[in-house]
Design an enzyme around this catalytic site. Sequence first.
Site, PDB file in Angstrom:
ATOM      1  N   SER A 138       0.853  -1.187   0.000  1.00  0.00           N
ATOM      2  CA  SER A 138       0.000   0.000   0.000  1.00  0.00           C
ATOM      3  C   SER A 138       0.886   1.233   0.000  1.00  0.00           C
ATOM      4  O   SER A 138       2.065   1.170   0.388  1.00  0.00           O
ATOM      5  CB  SER A 138      -0.893   0.005   1.247  1.00  0.00           C
ATOM      6  OG  SER A 138      -1.495   1.273   1.460  1.00  0.00           O
ATOM      7  N   TYR A 151      -2.946  -0.557  10.189  1.00  0.00           N
ATOM      8  CA  TYR A 151      -2.926  -0.898   8.767  1.00  0.00           C
ATOM      9  C   TYR A 151      -1.558  -0.582   8.163  1.00  0.00           C
ATOM     10  O   TYR A 151      -0.995  -1.387   7.422  1.00  0.00           O
ATOM     11  CB  TYR A 151      -4.025  -0.131   8.039  1.00  0.00           C
ATOM     12  CG  TYR A 151      -4.112  -0.423   6.562  1.00  0.00           C
ATOM     13  CD1 TYR A 151      -4.680  -1.608   6.113  1.00  0.00           C
ATOM     14  CD2 TYR A 151      -3.626   0.477   5.619  1.00  0.00           C
ATOM     15  CE1 TYR A 151      -4.757  -1.897   4.761  1.00  0.00           C
ATOM     16  CE2 TYR A 151      -3.703   0.211   4.267  1.00  0.00           C
ATOM     17  CZ  TYR A 151      -4.271  -0.978   3.840  1.00  0.00           C
ATOM     18  OH  TYR A 151      -4.339  -1.250   2.496  1.00  0.00           O
TER      19      TYR A 151
END
Length: 254
Positions: A138, A151
Amino acid sequence: MFQLTGKTAVVTGAGSGIGRGVALLFAKAGAQVIVADLNREAGQQTVEEITAAGGKAEGLFIDVSRQAEVVNAFKQLDVIDVLVNSAGVSHIGRADTTSEEDFDRIYRVNVKGVYNTLFAVIPSMKERKNGVIVNMASIASSVGLPDRFAYSMSKGAVLAMTLSVAKDYISDGIRCNCVSPARVHTPFVDGFLAKNYPGKEQEMFDKLSRTQPIGRMAKPEEVAALILYLCSDEASFITGCDYPIDGGFIKLNN
């Protein structure tokens, strides 16, 4: 170009979102697709969509956070040429607002889940001296995002694991890369907006879209196209790399 004819590809999280997009595109490229997902109904829908279009697919309904389950399931497959780790969960919170329970949940799926599939697939790839792995990282692996503590931790780990695997097994014919999307329009986004901004979904969707310099979210198919390239023979000289696919977010968002 960019064909996977004759190859077997395992795609985790293939019941929805980016994983589903990857599975559908791989099938069009000629791969035998193993649709791996915890959600049996969603995974079976992907399988049926592929087979209805004339492709080859079968379901593998597993919890990637459970190593024995993953290892046993992978042993049932004759050959795994390609592994795409797309299964993952998200979380909103900072270091002092993230509960231990939520932190552990993110770790189990996003970090341990990737480790478990690597643990299960690498021995057979080493034996055959051939294999391709693409992990879903990501932009949170590379830049600070607000309210994404757990995350970001998990996706930073995915990037580090990618580099480690690429280094350790380069002489075994295994290539390993990762992709780092910014916001992608998936069912998760729609569900998040419906839950947190009832009645203002479109307004917030437009606002989130504008955080990408390009002015919109990515489509799962666009991320899938990059992953297909990285898994194809045309990318045979590429390993140990992270590929942002972010609408300019990392370099232009300043």
